[in-house]
Design a protein around this motif. Structure first.
Motif, PDB file in Angstrom:
ATOM      1  N   ARG A 153       0.835  -1.214   0.000  1.00  0.00           N
ATOM      2  CA  ARG A 153       0.000   0.000   0.000  1.00  0.00           C
ATOM      3  C   ARG A 153       0.867   1.260   0.000  1.00  0.00           C
ATOM      4  NH1 ARG A 153      -3.062  -3.216   3.856  1.00  0.00           N
ATOM      5  NH2 ARG A 153      -1.979  -2.128   5.563  1.00  0.00           N
ATOM      6  N   GLU A 154       1.967   1.216   0.738  1.00  0.00           N
ATOM      7  CA  GLU A 154       2.830   2.395   0.837  1.00  0.00           C
ATOM      8  C   GLU A 154       3.565   2.680  -0.469  1.00  0.00           C
ATOM      9  OE1 GLU A 154       3.701   2.286   5.662  1.00  0.00           O
ATOM     10  OE2 GLU A 154       5.214   1.509   4.279  1.00  0.00           O
ATOM     11  N   PHE A 155       3.998   1.642  -1.161  1.00  0.00           N
ATOM     12  CA  PHE A 155       4.619   1.852  -2.471  1.00  0.00           C
ATOM     13  C   PHE A 155       3.627   2.537  -3.415  1.00  0.00           C
ATOM     14  CE2 PHE A 155       7.905  -1.600  -1.734  1.00  0.00           C
ATOM     15  CZ  PHE A 155       9.008  -0.782  -1.962  1.00  0.00           C
ATOM     16  N   LYS A 156       2.399   2.039  -3.424  1.00  0.00           N
ATOM     17  CA  LYS A 156       1.377   2.616  -4.296  1.00  0.00           C
ATOM     18  C   LYS A 156       1.116   4.073  -3.931  1.00  0.00           C
ATOM     19  CE  LYS A 156      -1.820   2.178  -7.502  1.00  0.00           C
ATOM     20  NZ  LYS A 156      -1.481   1.837  -8.904  1.00  0.00           N
ATOM     21  N   ALA A 157       0.979   4.344  -2.654  1.00  0.00           N
ATOM     22  CA  ALA A 157       0.697   5.711  -2.205  1.00  0.00           C
ATOM     23  C   ALA A 157       1.837   6.663  -2.554  1.00  0.00           C
ATOM     24  CB  ALA A 157       0.446   5.726  -0.698  1.00  0.00           C
ATOM     25  N   ALA A 158       3.065   6.156  -2.546  1.00  0.00           N
ATOM     26  CA  ALA A 158       4.233   6.987  -2.843  1.00  0.00           C
ATOM     27  C   ALA A 158       4.484   7.123  -4.339  1.00  0.00           C
ATOM     28  CB  ALA A 158       5.466   6.401  -2.162  1.00  0.00           C
ATOM     29  N   GLY A 159       3.730   6.377  -5.144  1.00  0.00           N
ATOM     30  CA  GLY A 159       3.925   6.433  -6.587  1.00  0.00           C
ATOM     31  C   GLY A 159       5.192   5.731  -7.049  1.00  0.00           C
ATOM     32  N   ILE A 160       5.679   4.776  -6.247  1.00  0.00           N
ATOM     33  CA  ILE A 160       6.897   4.038  -6.594  1.00  0.00           C
ATOM     34  C   ILE A 160       6.498   2.695  -7.204  1.00  0.00           C
ATOM     35  CG2 ILE A 160       8.995   2.948  -5.709  1.00  0.00           C
ATOM     36  CD1 ILE A 160       8.902   4.972  -3.389  1.00  0.00           C
ATOM     37  N   PRO A 161       6.860   2.414  -8.443  1.00  0.00           N
ATOM     38  CA  PRO A 161       6.526   1.108  -9.028  1.00  0.00           C
ATOM     39  C   PRO A 161       7.209  -0.015  -8.252  1.00  0.00           C
ATOM     40  CG  PRO A 161       8.091   2.282 -10.417  1.00  0.00           C
ATOM     41  CD  PRO A 161       7.640   3.250  -9.371  1.00  0.00           C
ATOM     42  N   PHE A 162       6.508  -1.153  -8.113  1.00  0.00           N
ATOM     43  CA  PHE A 162       7.114  -2.244  -7.349  1.00  0.00           C
ATOM     44  C   PHE A 162       6.706  -3.608  -7.890  1.00  0.00           C
ATOM     45  CE2 PHE A 162       3.019  -1.982  -5.237  1.00  0.00           C
ATOM     46  CZ  PHE A 162       2.754  -3.275  -4.783  1.00  0.00           C
ATOM     47  N   ILE A 163       7.536  -4.588  -7.548  1.00  0.00           N
ATOM     48  CA  ILE A 163       7.296  -5.987  -7.891  1.00  0.00           C
ATOM     49  C   ILE A 163       6.661  -6.671  -6.689  1.00  0.00           C
ATOM     50  CG2 ILE A 163       8.368  -8.184  -8.539  1.00  0.00           C
ATOM     51  CD1 ILE A 163      10.742  -6.517  -9.653  1.00  0.00           C
ATOM     52  N   PHE A 164       5.574  -7.378  -6.909  1.00  0.00           N
ATOM     53  CA  PHE A 164       5.000  -8.235  -5.867  1.00  0.00           C
ATOM     54  C   PHE A 164       5.560  -9.631  -6.071  1.00  0.00           C
ATOM     55  CE2 PHE A 164       1.239 -11.017  -4.652  1.00  0.00           C
ATOM     56  CZ  PHE A 164       1.594 -11.066  -3.313  1.00  0.00           C
ATOM     57  N   ASP A 165       6.291 -10.109  -5.067  1.00  0.00           N
ATOM     58  CA  ASP A 165       6.980 -11.403  -5.130  1.00  0.00           C
ATOM     59  C   ASP A 165       6.578 -12.205  -3.884  1.00  0.00           C
ATOM     60  OD1 ASP A 165       8.808 -13.516  -5.344  1.00  0.00           O
ATOM     61  OD2 ASP A 165      10.462 -12.332  -4.533  1.00  0.00           O
ATOM     62  N   PRO A 166       5.421 -12.882  -3.925  1.00  0.00           N
ATOM     63  CA  PRO A 166       4.914 -13.532  -2.706  1.00  0.00           C
ATOM     64  C   PRO A 166       5.765 -14.690  -2.221  1.00  0.00           C
ATOM     65  CG  PRO A 166       3.595 -14.169  -4.606  1.00  0.00           C
ATOM     66  CD  PRO A 166       4.517 -13.077  -5.074  1.00  0.00           C
ATOM     67  N   GLY A 167       6.376 -15.447  -3.135  1.00  0.00           N
ATOM     68  CA  GLY A 167       7.235 -16.560  -2.756  1.00  0.00           C
ATOM     69  C   GLY A 167       6.607 -17.481  -1.745  1.00  0.00           C
ATOM     70  N   GLN A 168       7.408 -17.890  -0.751  1.00  0.00           N
ATOM     71  CA  GLN A 168       6.914 -18.815   0.270  1.00  0.00           C
ATOM     72  C   GLN A 168       5.909 -18.159   1.206  1.00  0.00           C
ATOM     73  OE1 GLN A 168      10.114 -17.746  -0.100  1.00  0.00           O
ATOM     74  NE2 GLN A 168      11.222 -17.733   1.855  1.00  0.00           N
ATOM     75  N   GLY A 169       5.702 -16.840   1.049  1.00  0.00           N
ATOM     76  CA  GLY A 169       4.687 -16.158   1.843  1.00  0.00           C
ATOM     77  C   GLY A 169       3.283 -16.296   1.285  1.00  0.00           C
ATOM     78  N   MET A 170       3.141 -16.894   0.113  1.00  0.00           N
ATOM     79  CA  MET A 170       1.837 -17.030  -0.536  1.00  0.00           C
ATOM     80  C   MET A 170       0.764 -17.632   0.370  1.00  0.00           C
ATOM     81  SD  MET A 170       0.288 -16.845  -3.742  1.00  0.00           S
ATOM     82  CE  MET A 170       1.460 -17.211  -5.039  1.00  0.00           C
ATOM     83  N   PRO A 171       1.035 -18.704   1.128  1.00  0.00           N
ATOM     84  CA  PRO A 171      -0.028 -19.308   1.956  1.00  0.00           C
ATOM     85  C   PRO A 171      -0.603 -18.379   3.019  1.00  0.00           C
ATOM     86  CG  PRO A 171       1.805 -20.844   1.679  1.00  0.00           C
ATOM     87  CD  PRO A 171       2.270 -19.517   1.162  1.00  0.00           C
ATOM     88  N   MET A 172       0.064 -17.275   3.317  1.00  0.00           N
ATOM     89  CA  MET A 172      -0.437 -16.373   4.361  1.00  0.00           C
ATOM     90  C   MET A 172      -1.634 -15.550   3.893  1.00  0.00           C
ATOM     91  SD  MET A 172       2.995 -14.868   6.232  1.00  0.00           S
ATOM     92  CE  MET A 172       3.599 -13.973   4.787  1.00  0.00           C
TER      93      MET A 172
END
Length: 311
Positions: A153-172
């Motif tokens: 959310r903070e990347f979006k609010a700051a207007g900074i493009p970002f990669i979402f890389d869920p990896g092993q965090g996906m099950p959360m």
């Protein structure tokens, strides 16, 4: 400009059991399991997704900023980052906690039993994207659940493009939360297993996911990778490695190549090839941060592999 890497910093303790688990685990007794494995071979490696990505990006000549939470035991990792010249101003210590760490026992058949302690990583929401300055690209890599949601959310609010890389965090995350990540992100990077899980949980096809972001990147191990961008799918072949020793950290090396390519407008073909080359260099060495290269070596390897100049 900097790349802000939000994710885990971790120690990996790797032990080798000089036998096979199946000789010591009786299927009919798993309800009362009590086993002990003698592991005369043991090593401790520096790891964590943020640490691994930053390591590779720094070797490429990039300027990574790591944003992570760590514990009281972080001193050896701190010294390593200092020796590498990787900035640490956004690495926050959480008192009376351990740095995240994995304890991995491998047998002679390459089966693994892993215990993971998240430690200070669960407090990653204490960091704020807005505290980092002169950032042109970010990544939300596996980290504490609250931190991943917040940083996206903070990347979006700051207007900074970002990669979402869920990896092993996906099950959360449930389907609604994963959809929210996709809507916020500019790029999504997953492996083929995660891609399948992402489709099942969101109800979206890969083409539909790609339509919501600038690019969807799917890595497929020895079968290379695919980049969905501009309404097309680009197939990136796997680079032949010097040896296949240890896949730990290959995905993180690939993502460092992605970040460098995006930040330097290399185009998707060249970016994908660079990322694949980094993965091949990593897999030839044990541990996630024991491969070494410089810009000159990468340029020479790229020219040899693909018949064109990298930069």
């Amino acid at each position: 400009m900097h790349a802000l890497i939000c994710g885990s910093m971790a120690f990996d303790t790797i032990m080798v059991f000089q036998d096979r688990f199946r000789h010591h685990i009786l299927p009919e007794k798993v309800h009362m399991l009590n086993v002990s494995f003698l592991v005369p071979e043991m090593r401790r490696e520096f790891g964590g997704c943020a640490g691994n990505i930053a390591y590779n990006l720094k070797l490429l000549g990039g300027s990574p900023l790591v944003m992570a939470t760590v514990g009281d035991d972080f001193a050896p990792y701190q010294a390593r980052l200092e020796s590498l010249g990787i900035a640490q101003q956004h690495i926050q210590r959480v008192p009376q906690s351990f740095t995240a760490q994995a304890f991995i026992t491998t047998d002679l058949d390459d089966n693994q039993i892993t215990a993971f302690h998240p430690g200070a990583m669960t407090q990653s929401h204490l960091n704020r994207v807005a505290d980092a300055k002169q950032v042109s690209l970010g990544i939300v890599a596996p980290d504490g659940r609250d931190g991943m949601l917040q940083h996206a959310r903070e990347f979006k609010a700051a207007g900074i493009p970002f990669i979402f890389d869920p990896g092993q965090g996906m099950p959360m995350f449930n389907g609604e939360e994963l959809l929210a990540f996709i809507e916020l992100a500019d790029y999504v990077a997953v492996n083929d297993y995660e891609a399948q899980l992402l489709q099942e949980r969101t109800g979206l096809t890969l083409d539909a996911i790609a339509g919501k972001v600038r690019a969807l990147i799917v890595t497929r191990g020895g079968e290379g990778s695919q980049i969905y961008a501009d309404g097309e799918r680009l197939d990136i072949p796997c680079v032949q490695a010097e040896a296949v020793v240890d896949p730990t950290g290959c995905g993180d090396a690939y993502r460092a190549g992605l970040m460098y390519g995006i930040m330097h407008s290399l185009g998707w073909l060249k970016t994908g090839r660079l990322a694949a080359l980094l993965g091949a260099l990593k897999i030839a060495r044990r541990g996630a941060q024991n491969h070494v290269f410089d810009r000159g070596a990468i340029a020479a390897m790229y020219l040899e592999q693909f018949g064109e100049r990298l930069w």
